[in-house]
Scaffold this motif. Structure first.
Motif, mmCIF file in Angstrom:
data_model
loop_
_atom_site.group_PDB
_atom_site.id
_atom_site.type_symbol
_atom_site.label_atom_id
_atom_site.label_comp_id
_atom_site.label_asym_id
_atom_site.label_seq_id
_atom_site.Cartn_x
_atom_site.Cartn_y
_atom_site.Cartn_z
ATOM 1 N N MET A 170 -17.660 93.552 -19.552
ATOM 2 C CA MET A 170 -16.982 92.448 -20.034
ATOM 3 C C MET A 170 -17.607 90.911 -19.688
ATOM 4 O O MET A 170 -17.860 90.979 -18.318
ATOM 5 N N ALA A 171 -17.814 90.004 -20.509
ATOM 6 C CA ALA A 171 -18.698 88.941 -19.940
ATOM 7 C C ALA A 171 -17.504 88.150 -18.970
ATOM 8 O O ALA A 171 -16.261 88.316 -19.595
ATOM 9 N N ASP A 172 -17.911 87.412 -18.207
ATOM 10 C CA ASP A 172 -17.158 86.677 -17.218
ATOM 11 C C ASP A 172 -16.983 85.131 -17.883
ATOM 12 O O ASP A 172 -18.025 84.519 -17.667
ATOM 13 N N PRO A 173 -15.966 84.676 -18.317
ATOM 14 C CA PRO A 173 -15.917 83.482 -19.101
ATOM 15 C C PRO A 173 -15.809 82.329 -18.183
ATOM 16 O O PRO A 173 -15.943 81.101 -18.588
ATOM 17 N N VAL A 174 -15.457 82.584 -16.727
ATOM 18 C CA VAL A 174 -14.757 81.386 -16.087
ATOM 19 C C VAL A 174 -15.685 81.072 -14.821
ATOM 20 O O VAL A 174 -15.683 79.820 -14.400
ATOM 21 N N THR A 175 -16.135 82.065 -14.273
ATOM 22 C CA THR A 175 -16.366 81.968 -12.789
ATOM 23 C C THR A 175 -17.948 81.012 -12.742
ATOM 24 O O THR A 175 -18.906 81.326 -13.756
ATOM 25 N N PRO A 176 -17.882 80.313 -11.916
ATOM 26 C CA PRO A 176 -19.113 79.294 -12.041
ATOM 27 C C PRO A 176 -20.222 80.213 -11.529
ATOM 28 O O PRO A 176 -20.324 81.111 -10.951
ATOM 29 N N LEU A 177 -21.495 79.754 -12.244
ATOM 30 C CA LEU A 177 -22.717 80.542 -12.215
ATOM 31 C C LEU A 177 -23.327 80.710 -10.841
ATOM 32 O O LEU A 177 -23.465 81.866 -10.291
ATOM 33 N N TYR A 178 -23.063 79.638 -9.788
ATOM 34 C CA TYR A 178 -23.388 79.867 -8.486
ATOM 35 C C TYR A 178 -22.732 81.131 -7.961
ATOM 36 O O TYR A 178 -23.352 81.880 -7.073
ATOM 37 N N PHE A 179 -21.672 80.986 -8.114
ATOM 38 C CA PHE A 179 -20.495 82.106 -7.559
ATOM 39 C C PHE A 179 -20.792 83.507 -7.920
ATOM 40 O O PHE A 179 -20.917 84.143 -7.119
ATOM 41 N N ARG A 180 -21.134 83.502 -9.170
ATOM 42 C CA ARG A 180 -21.536 84.839 -9.781
ATOM 43 C C ARG A 180 -22.930 85.317 -9.055
ATOM 44 O O ARG A 180 -22.787 86.499 -8.809
ATOM 45 N N LEU A 181 -23.934 84.307 -8.938
ATOM 46 C CA LEU A 181 -25.050 84.869 -8.246
ATOM 47 C C LEU A 181 -24.995 85.421 -6.917
ATOM 48 O O LEU A 181 -25.243 86.378 -6.337
ATOM 49 N N VAL A 182 -23.925 84.562 -5.942
ATOM 50 C CA VAL A 182 -23.807 84.922 -4.781
ATOM 51 C C VAL A 182 -23.025 86.193 -4.598
ATOM 52 O O VAL A 182 -23.573 86.962 -3.817
ATOM 53 N N ILE A 183 -22.018 86.575 -5.738
ATOM 54 C CA ILE A 183 -21.390 87.453 -5.405
ATOM 55 C C ILE A 183 -22.186 88.804 -5.678
ATOM 56 O O ILE A 183 -22.188 89.872 -5.150
ATOM 57 N N ARG A 184 -23.157 88.563 -6.758
ATOM 58 C CA ARG A 184 -23.932 89.809 -7.034
ATOM 59 C C ARG A 184 -25.134 90.311 -6.056
ATOM 60 O O ARG A 184 -25.188 91.194 -5.487
ATOM 61 N N LEU A 185 -25.438 89.032 -5.009
ATOM 62 C CA LEU A 185 -26.309 89.379 -4.025
ATOM 63 C C LEU A 185 -25.751 89.933 -2.789
ATOM 64 O O LEU A 185 -26.414 90.457 -2.077
ATOM 65 N N LEU A 186 -24.277 89.744 -2.556
ATOM 66 C CA LEU A 186 -23.565 90.155 -1.557
ATOM 67 C C LEU A 186 -23.103 91.815 -2.008
ATOM 68 O O LEU A 186 -22.758 92.372 -1.159
ATOM 69 N N ARG A 187 -23.239 92.040 -3.180
ATOM 70 C CA ARG A 187 -22.810 93.305 -3.555
ATOM 71 C C ARG A 187 -23.089 94.580 -2.546
ATOM 72 O O ARG A 187 -22.271 95.386 -2.296
ATOM 73 N N PRO A 188 -24.329 94.585 -2.379
ATOM 74 C CA PRO A 188 -24.726 95.784 -1.261
ATOM 75 C C PRO A 188 -24.075 95.749 -0.117
ATOM 76 O O PRO A 188 -24.444 96.661 0.854
ATOM 77 N N PHE A 189 -23.120 94.519 0.447
ATOM 78 C CA PHE A 189 -22.791 94.401 1.913
ATOM 79 C C PHE A 189 -21.112 94.341 1.579
ATOM 80 O O PHE A 189 -20.727 93.240 1.478
ATOM 81 N N PRO A 190 -20.474 95.334 1.160
ATOM 82 C CA PRO A 190 -18.978 95.392 0.795
ATOM 83 C C PRO A 190 -18.034 94.780 1.845
ATOM 84 O O PRO A 190 -17.233 94.469 1.450
ATOM 85 N N ASP A 191 -18.793 94.640 3.085
ATOM 86 C CA ASP A 191 -17.874 94.119 4.163
ATOM 87 C C ASP A 191 -18.346 92.793 4.615
ATOM 88 O O ASP A 191 -17.578 92.197 5.626
ATOM 89 N N PHE A 192 -19.161 92.085 3.761
ATOM 90 C CA PHE A 192 -19.427 90.683 4.277
ATOM 91 C C PHE A 192 -18.421 89.872 4.196
ATOM 92 O O PHE A 192 -17.600 89.745 3.670
ATOM 93 N N ASP A 193 -18.351 89.058 5.349
ATOM 94 C CA ASP A 193 -17.367 87.915 5.544
ATOM 95 C C ASP A 193 -18.327 86.818 6.768
ATOM 96 O O ASP A 193 -19.018 87.413 7.544
ATOM 97 N N PHE A 194 -17.730 85.496 6.503
ATOM 98 C CA PHE A 194 -18.349 84.846 7.681
ATOM 99 C C PHE A 194 -17.448 84.913 8.887
ATOM 100 O O PHE A 194 -16.142 84.694 8.826
ATOM 101 N N GLY A 195 -18.252 85.065 9.793
ATOM 102 C CA GLY A 195 -17.493 85.087 11.180
ATOM 103 C C GLY A 195 -16.270 84.274 11.611
ATOM 104 O O GLY A 195 -15.323 84.417 12.294
ATOM 105 N N PHE A 196 -16.661 83.068 11.303
ATOM 106 C CA PHE A 196 -15.886 81.711 11.671
ATOM 107 C C PHE A 196 -14.522 81.755 11.177
ATOM 108 O O PHE A 196 -13.500 81.163 11.522
ATOM 109 N N ILE A 197 -14.447 82.601 9.825
ATOM 110 C CA ILE A 197 -13.294 82.432 9.240
ATOM 111 C C ILE A 197 -12.312 83.639 9.475
ATOM 112 O O ILE A 197 -11.073 83.557 9.289
ATOM 113 N N LYS A 198 -12.710 84.475 10.205
ATOM 114 C CA LYS A 198 -11.924 85.739 10.346
ATOM 115 C C LYS A 198 -10.710 85.431 11.385
ATOM 116 O O LYS A 198 -9.775 85.990 11.005
ATOM 117 N N PRO A 199 -10.779 84.494 12.513
ATOM 118 C CA PRO A 199 -9.582 84.120 13.273
ATOM 119 C C PRO A 199 -8.591 83.645 12.337
ATOM 120 O O PRO A 199 -7.234 83.692 12.364
#
Ligand code: SAM
Length: 219
Positions: free
Chosen positions: A1-30
């Motif tokens: 299904m086409a994604d009608p709303v998500t900004p393009l940059y966000f879709r690209l980042v999300i696809r790049l991160l797909r092979p790393f299902p546990d990715f998160d920024f360390g500083f935000i974890k606390p």
């Protein structure tokens, strides 16, 4: 299904991160850990994570509700929901799931013990979303939300204009611009409301207790 709303940059980042299902920024974890703690969840609790994105908060929420509770993510973007589902599959969590729908119209069943909105101003600052979500909470449920704000500290004069210029480029067209009190829509509907600033006053973490539908309609 086409994604009608998500900004393009966000879709690209999300696809790049797909092979790393546990990715998160360390500083935000606390901050995620603090948000989960403020929900005061117990085993067997049901918690909603609305605007769940790729599920960065799922490990904290899942740990709080244990094997017997339930974590339900709500995510408007089908592209982003794929990543959240990868994270769930990667961990083999059977009590975590994602509903791909807007917070404004998502169909929820039963009552929840907590509402978590992390980095999701389209949800916590939107009357239309809250009027769909709050009736799904049991009275006494905790509500916790985290996001960006303008800083009222001396540094603010320098970086607030930058934040207000950058924000629309990185978010949805519908995302409200951050101001000094982005909790203003939700705070009057909560009891024991508290807010704490982070990162020089450019981020906040807010929480309160949902008193029940009578108090909401009176607000
Ligand atoms: C900045 S991200 C934060 C994601 C996640 N909560 C986290 O902490 O990493 C905001 C997320 O909210 C989602 N979103 C935006 N508007 C929404 C809405 N109306 N209903 C549900 N999700 C929404 C976006 O697609 C995005 O994935």
């Amino acid at each position: 299904m086409a994604d009608p709303v998500t900004p393009l940059y966000f879709r690209l980042v999300i696809r790049l991160l797909r092979p790393f299902p546990d990715f998160d920024f360390g500083f935000i974890k606390p901050v995620r850990a603090r948000a989960a703690a403020l929900l005061e969840l117990t085993e067997r609790a049901r918690v909603l994570d609305v605007g769940c994105g790729p599920g960065g908060s799922f490990p904290f929420l899942r740990a709080a509700v244990g094997e017997t509770g339930e974590v339900v993510g709500v995510e408007i973007s089908p592209d982003v929901a794929v990543n959240a589902n990868h994270r769930i599959a990667h961990h083999g969590w059977r009590n975590v799931r994602v509903l791909t729908a807007p917070a404004q119209t998502v169909a929820l069943t039963g009552l929840y013990d907590g509402l978590h909105m992390f980095g999701a101003p389209d949800v916590y600052a939107a009357e239309s979303a809250l009027s769909n979500l709050l009736p799904r909470l049991r009275p006494g449920a905790r509500v916790v939300f985290f996001g960006a704000k303008t800083s009222t500290r001396p540094q603010g004069w320098l970086l607030n204009p930058l934040l207000r210029r950058l924000f629309p480029k990185l978010t949805f067209e519908s995302t409200p611009l951050p101001d000094a009190a982005p909790w203003a829509v939700l705070a009057p509907r909560l009891a024991a409301f508290e807010v704490r600033e982070y990162f020089f006053g450019w981020m906040f973490l807010a929480c309160g207790t949902y008193p029940g539908p009578a108090s909401v309609s009176a607000a």
